[in-house]
Design an enzyme around this catalytic site. Structure first.
Site, PDB file in Angstrom:
ATOM      1  N   TYR A 224       0.847  -1.202   0.000  1.00  0.00           N
ATOM      2  CA  TYR A 224       0.000   0.000   0.000  1.00  0.00           C
ATOM      3  C   TYR A 224       0.886   1.258   0.000  1.00  0.00           C
ATOM      4  O   TYR A 224       1.798   1.396   0.831  1.00  0.00           O
ATOM      5  CB  TYR A 224      -0.964   0.011   1.198  1.00  0.00           C
ATOM      6  CG  TYR A 224      -1.631   1.366   1.277  1.00  0.00           C
ATOM      7  CD1 TYR A 224      -2.530   1.761   0.282  1.00  0.00           C
ATOM      8  CD2 TYR A 224      -1.282   2.284   2.259  1.00  0.00           C
ATOM      9  CE1 TYR A 224      -3.076   3.028   0.294  1.00  0.00           C
ATOM     10  CE2 TYR A 224      -1.836   3.551   2.279  1.00  0.00           C
ATOM     11  CZ  TYR A 224      -2.728   3.927   1.282  1.00  0.00           C
ATOM     12  OH  TYR A 224      -3.254   5.195   1.283  1.00  0.00           O
ATOM     13  N   CYS A 276     -10.534  13.960   3.800  1.00  0.00           N
ATOM     14  CA  CYS A 276     -11.385  15.052   4.292  1.00  0.00           C
ATOM     15  C   CYS A 276     -11.484  16.181   3.269  1.00  0.00           C
ATOM     16  O   CYS A 276     -11.726  17.332   3.638  1.00  0.00           O
ATOM     17  CB  CYS A 276     -10.846  15.588   5.612  1.00  0.00           C
ATOM     18  SG  CYS A 276     -10.976  14.411   6.954  1.00  0.00           S
TER      19      CYS A 276
HETATM   20  C1  SPV Z   1      -2.919  10.245   3.274  1.00  0.00           C
HETATM   21  O1  SPV Z   1      -3.463   9.232   3.752  1.00  0.00           O
HETATM   22  O2  SPV Z   1      -2.838  11.313   3.890  1.00  0.00           O
HETATM   23  C2  SPV Z   1      -2.379  10.203   1.922  1.00  0.00           C
HETATM   24  C3  SPV Z   1      -2.170   8.921   1.319  1.00  0.00           C
HETATM   25  O3  SPV Z   1      -2.052  11.208   1.380  1.00  0.00           O
HETATM   26  S1  SPV Z   1      -0.957   8.053   2.117  1.00  0.00           S
HETATM   27  O4  SPV Z   1       0.153   7.939   1.197  1.00  0.00           O
HETATM   28  O5  SPV Z   1      -1.515   6.770   2.457  1.00  0.00           O
HETATM   29  O6  SPV Z   1      -0.540   8.770   3.296  1.00  0.00           O
END
Ligand code: SPV
Ligand code: MN
Length: 627
Positions: A224, A276
């Site tokens: 992920y 959000c």
């Molecule tokens: C977040 O969750 O704030 C994102 C995606 O921008 S991640 O790369 O999963 O953090």
């Protein structure tokens, strides 16, 4: 002096071609780092990428050949799946490795450094057998900029390397240019053993460990993006630490240009927890985007300037539709390099996600494998067609609203800072703080939001998330807030600080605003930052006047905005605001040991103002009563 053994190992182990590319970079620390992890992880082969178009193209092809990505009907589009239980950031297994005597506070997940290093090195041993290791160089921020940080990524995932090519600026030439003077961040990632669907299978051994001392982040047994794309959230931790030592800020903020009268463009930075509305705000039609997720901010000659360390978007796809998100919609339907993750793939090799225009397909392929409408998982819950945290990855050059300053090594001047959260019952849709300190404390440090699918765990629980950066903090929270307070000093004209809330609901639970109303709040903030509209003073801040919003709704959305709408949305909810202050105060009293005194003083002043209004007008106060 460069260690002869290291060079020899690189020459023999990596082959002549790879060795030559590395030898062009005059940096023994880099050579040592690469040699160490090649030796430990034992990949079948190593590919050092010097960022030629051909090399970058080959890596994308490799992602398709190995099955980490599959081609879709539209040219250039691919889909990637993460494992069923690997769909979001893993907060529990993300830890700082801290030497004895270093304490970041109880809200930051950490373990003893040597113990953590031993554990992660044991997991990494031989982990890349059967895989190719990619050695990648990137530049976090514009080229030749004093904001920017070079970074090296080792990964055995062609999906991760491909994603990073869309999201980050190539860094090989920066490393060659900087040589020994490069102060670079280091990332080691392995997806670990893969199952037949090419997803990480050893999830029980998923780890993200951050070693601030050597500025290395390790990520294993996960794909992920938030856990594996080193330069995204993993780089934020050492970058926050560096920024704190050097007097600047690394923030979980978008940067966008808002258009005003006569072609004026004013830049805002906005911090929102994940899911959000942050990307949606920065992508608003009619405005321009510099970045949707991360910002480096520095004070220069009395103003705040900011750059985006990224150049692409790893955005939430749920809810993207042609009416509300026309620009993303177009990019996602045009030929070009786009990676979809954890969406539903249809028989015609199209994609579907929750909230997309059109009906839900009855069958397809998703993160759970073959899928049909009504499919249930082990516990009997229905599996939705796409995961709520499904994403798209693309280079911003594909967007028609990309700002021309994206690559300016000096960054853009920030005139306003926006804090937003998912708040169903307390804060009005838009509000300005009285001043920098009031904004940092009551809007940034006191930011609360209901949890979402962007991290593993229960959704919909109200949590405090200071500056929406809590998940990434690598310094004690009190110190971090102190840094923000100091950052606003010595400025000619500190940026105004605003809060927004797109998620306010009425007593029946309905959202009180339309998705697109945010376009109006932005214009109001733009006018405020040029002193062109007045505001009403309330106990919690400065709110818009009805007549200004009425005009802006008409001009921006061609929508009638009634007094009734205004009263409902901007009624001061006194009891809820008081309860919020109590929660925030308790958090800072009990969970944070180094809270600056100003936090308590400013919250107490706000409490007193609220109580006065409560005595005079009760718990729900129309904005007209306050004007
Ligand atoms: C977040 O969750 O704030 C994102 C995606 O921008 S991640 O790369 O999963 O953090
Ligand atoms: Mn983010």
């Amino acid at each position: 002096m460069e260690d002869e053994r290291t060079l020899e190992m690189l020459k023999v182990g990596l082959g002549e071609d790879n060795y030559r590319k590395l030898a062009k970079i005059d940096n023994p620390e880099l050579h040592q780092f690469i040699a160490t992890y090649v030796e430990l992880c034992k990949p079948d082969s190593v590919f050092v990428c010097a960022d030629s178009e051909e090399e970058i193209h080959d890596i994308r092809q490799e992602a398709i050949r190995t099955g980490e990505e599959m081609e879709l009907a539209i040219a250039g589009h691919t889909v990637h799946f993460d494992g069923y239980h690997d769909q979001a950031r893993d907060k529990e297994n993300t830890k700082f490795l801290l030497p004895d005597g270093v304490d970041l506070g109880s809200d930051i997940n950490a373990m003893e450094r040597l113990e953590g290093l031993k554990e992660i090195h044991d997991i990494l041993r031989d982990i890349m057998a059967g895989h190719q290791l990619y050695v990648r160089f990137y530049c976090l921020g514009p080229f030749k900029s004093e904001f920017s940080i070079p970074a090296v990524q080792l990964t055995d995932s062609s999906y991760v390397a491909h994603s990073e090519d869309l999201l980050y600026r190539p860094g090989y030439l920066e490393f060659v240019r900087l040589g020994k003077s490069a102060r670079f961040l280091k990332f080691v990632h392995s997806a670990g053993a893969l199952d037949s669907r090419k997803t990480s299978m050893n999830i029980a051994k998923r780890r993200v460990y951050i070693d601030l001392e050597d500025e290395v982040v390790y990520s294993v047994n996960t794909q992920y993006g938030g856990n594996s794309i080193g330069l995204k959230k993993l780089a934020m931790r050492p970058a926050i630490n560096r920024a704190s030592k050097e007097g600047w800020l690394t923030e979980h903020m978008f940067i966008m240009g808002v258009r005003g009268p006569h072609g004026r463009i004013t830049y805002f930075a906005g911090a929102f927890p994940s899911l959000c509305g942050k990307t949606a705000t920065s992508m608003l039609q009619g405005e321009t985007i510099v970045g949707d997720d991360i910002a480096y901010l520095k004070k220069k000659e009395g103003v705040i300037r900011a750059v985006n360390p990224e150049k692409g978007i790893f955005g939430i796809i749920q809810g993207v539709n042609s009416r509300d998100d026309p620009i993303i919609w177009k990019a996602l339907h045009s030929p070009g390099d786009v990676i979809f993750s954890n969406v539903l793939v249809t028989e015609e090799k199209g994609v579907y996600w929750i909230g997309k225009d059109g009906g839900v397909p009855r069958t397809g392929f998703n993160h759970s494998g073959e899928w049909q409408l009504g499919k249930k998982e082990g516990k009997g819950n229905e599996i939705l067609p796409s995961h709520p945290n499904a994403r798209f990855t693309l280079d911003m050059k594909f967007l028609e609203n990309v700002d021309s300053e994206l690559d300016n090594p000096e960054g853009v001047v920030i005139k306003g800072i926006i804090y937003g959260g998912r708040d169903s019952d307390t804060k009005v849709p838009v509000e300005e703080s009285f001043d920098w300190v009031h904004g940092v404390i009551t809007m940034g440090a006191a930011l609360e939001s209901e949890t979402t699918a962007a991290t593993l765990g229960k959704e919909g629980v109200r949590k405090i998330n200071p500056m929406s950066n809590l998940d990434f903090l690598s310094i004690p929270l009190g110190k971090y807030i102190e840094n923000h307070l100091k950052f606003g000093t010595g400025l000619k004209n500190p940026p105004r600080i605003f809060s927004v809330n797109y998620f306010l609901r009425d007593s029946a639970g309905n959202f009180m605003n339309d998705k697109n109303d945010k376009a109006v709040w932005l214009k109001w903030m733009e006018r405020r930052s040029h002193k062109e509209v007045e505001a009403i003073k309330t106990p919690t801040g400065l709110i818009p006047k009805y007549e200004d919003l009425e005009k802006l709704f008409r001009a921006v959305l061609n929508k009638e905005y009634t007094e009734e709408d205004y009263i409902k949305q901007f009624t001061l909810r006194v009891a809820e605001n008081l309860a919020k202050i109590d929660r925030v105060k308790e958090f800072y009293e009990t969970k944070v040991s180094d809270t600056p005194q100003a936090v308590f003083t400013v919250l107490e002043e706000q409490r007193q103002r609220l109580i006065m209004v409560q005595e005079n007008y009760g718990n729900y106060v129309s904005p007209f009563k306050l004007s």
